[in-house]
Design an enzyme around this catalytic site. Structure first.
Site, short mmCIF file in Angstrom:
data_model
loop_
_atom_site.label_atom_id
_atom_site.label_comp_id
_atom_site.label_asym_id
_atom_site.label_seq_id
_atom_site.Cartn_x
_atom_site.Cartn_y
_atom_site.Cartn_z
CE LYS A 52 13.42 43.99 1.24
NZ LYS A 52 14.16 43.74 0.01
CD GLN A 96 12.63 41.53 -2.56
OE1 GLN A 96 12.81 42.70 -2.21
NE2 GLN A 96 13.08 40.52 -1.87
CG ASP A 119 18.68 46.15 -3.18
OD1 ASP A 119 18.53 45.82 -1.99
OD2 ASP A 119 17.85 45.92 -4.07
#
Ligand code: L34
Length: 283
Positions: A52, A96, A119
């Site tokens: 990322k 995460q 997200d």
């Protein structure tokens, strides 16, 4: 003959679009910024977070990484998120998953400002996806939709079968296919006659988390097979689909690695750009 759906090529096309828009925003004095939080030492998570970061750098997106020790308390993590929620340099915040067991995932996700929730895991954004009125795309399912679009695979009227009902993949995947007028069935560990239901699928999406779970006898001739799984078997990366035996039956299939994984990252970049545009009143 089957078509290999190449996530590297398709993600590169998405990232190129994002890169151009990021550059255009720069000319207006707007910087796009993403904060990624990782807690603990999970080696797979470290790889994904590093991918990322690399993507941000390649696209001109400011990336800030917070690598916190396993021993981080809930209060410490919540304090960091509160700071990032108020930080004008940061458009997107991603924590995460999975988090270490002592941290309450739901509580942490709920603490992220929905306008920075790139997200699309916050209940507000999940609700928006449910009613089809959303600006943040759930990254992995959106990546799958982008692959289908790129390959010219029509969803409308198709039998779509999703194996897996997670909040991250299965449930939002169902909604995105439904928004495109697919007829969707979600299967899970308690489903009876799983193979029979799968054999009915024109588009089969596997998000189970078990290597070689989808075998050739579960796949209809000419089906499109999307493998969301990412497992390690004897040190080798593999998906949920028995690729070697399923590929010849399919009309198109995604590989692992180089399939859905890179798409997840590309869609995250797109969401971060969307957040920046929204924060600057451009959409
Ligand atoms: N908060 N947690 C949050 N957001 C996410 O969107 C994720 N996910 C999943 C796990 N936890 C998360 C990811 O980022 C899965 N995931 C992810 C991201 C990238 C890749 C795989 C999964 C990826 O880059 N896959 C490469 C290979 C990577 C390797 O070598 O291990 C591929 O080609 O599939």
């Amino acid at each position: 003959m089957y078509k290999l759906i190449d996530g590297k090529v398709i993600s590169a096309a998405v990232k190129e679009r994002v890169k151009n828009e990021v550059a255009e925003l720069k000319t207006k004095g707007i910087t796009v910024g993403l904060a990624v939080i990782i807690v603990g030492e999970d080696p797979a998570s470290k790889v994904y977070v590093s991918n990322k970061k690399k993507a941000c750098e390649a696209l001109g997106i400011l990336s800030r990484e917070y690598a916190l020790p396993e021993s981080t308390t809930e209060d410490e993590l919540l304090n960091l998120i509160t700071k990032l929620n108020a930080d004008p340099e940061i458009n997107g915040i991603l924590c995460q998953l999975p988090l270490p067991k002592h941290l309450d995932e739901k509580l942490i996700i709920n603490s992220i400002d929905p306008e920075k929730d790139v997200d699309a895991f916050h209940p507000v954004n999940v609700g928006k996806i449910m009613i089809g009125d959303y600006y943040f795309l759930p990254c992995t399912p959106a990546g799958v939709m982008e692959m289908l679009k790129y390959e010219g695979i029509e969803v409308e009227g198709k039998n779509c079968v999703v194996i897996g009902r997670s909040n991250i993949v299965g449930k939002p995947m169902n909604m995105l296919l439904l928004h495109k007028n697919g007829t969707v069935t979600i299967c899970h560990s308690r489903t009876k006659n799983l193979a029979e239901i799968c054999r009915n699928a024109d588009i089969l999406v596997a998000a189970v988390g078990k290597p070689n779970f989808v075998t050739a006898d579960m796949v209809k001739d000419g089906a499109v097979v999307i493998d969301v799984g990412i497992n390690r078997l004897d040190g080798k990366l593999c998906g949920d689909v028995d690729f070697e035996n399923v590929k010849e039956k399919s009309s198109a299939i995604t590989p692992v690695p180089g399939g859905v994984g890179p798409m997840t990252i590309a869609m995250l970049m797109q969401n971060t750009l969307t957040a920046a545009k929204k924060h600057n009143g451009l959409i």
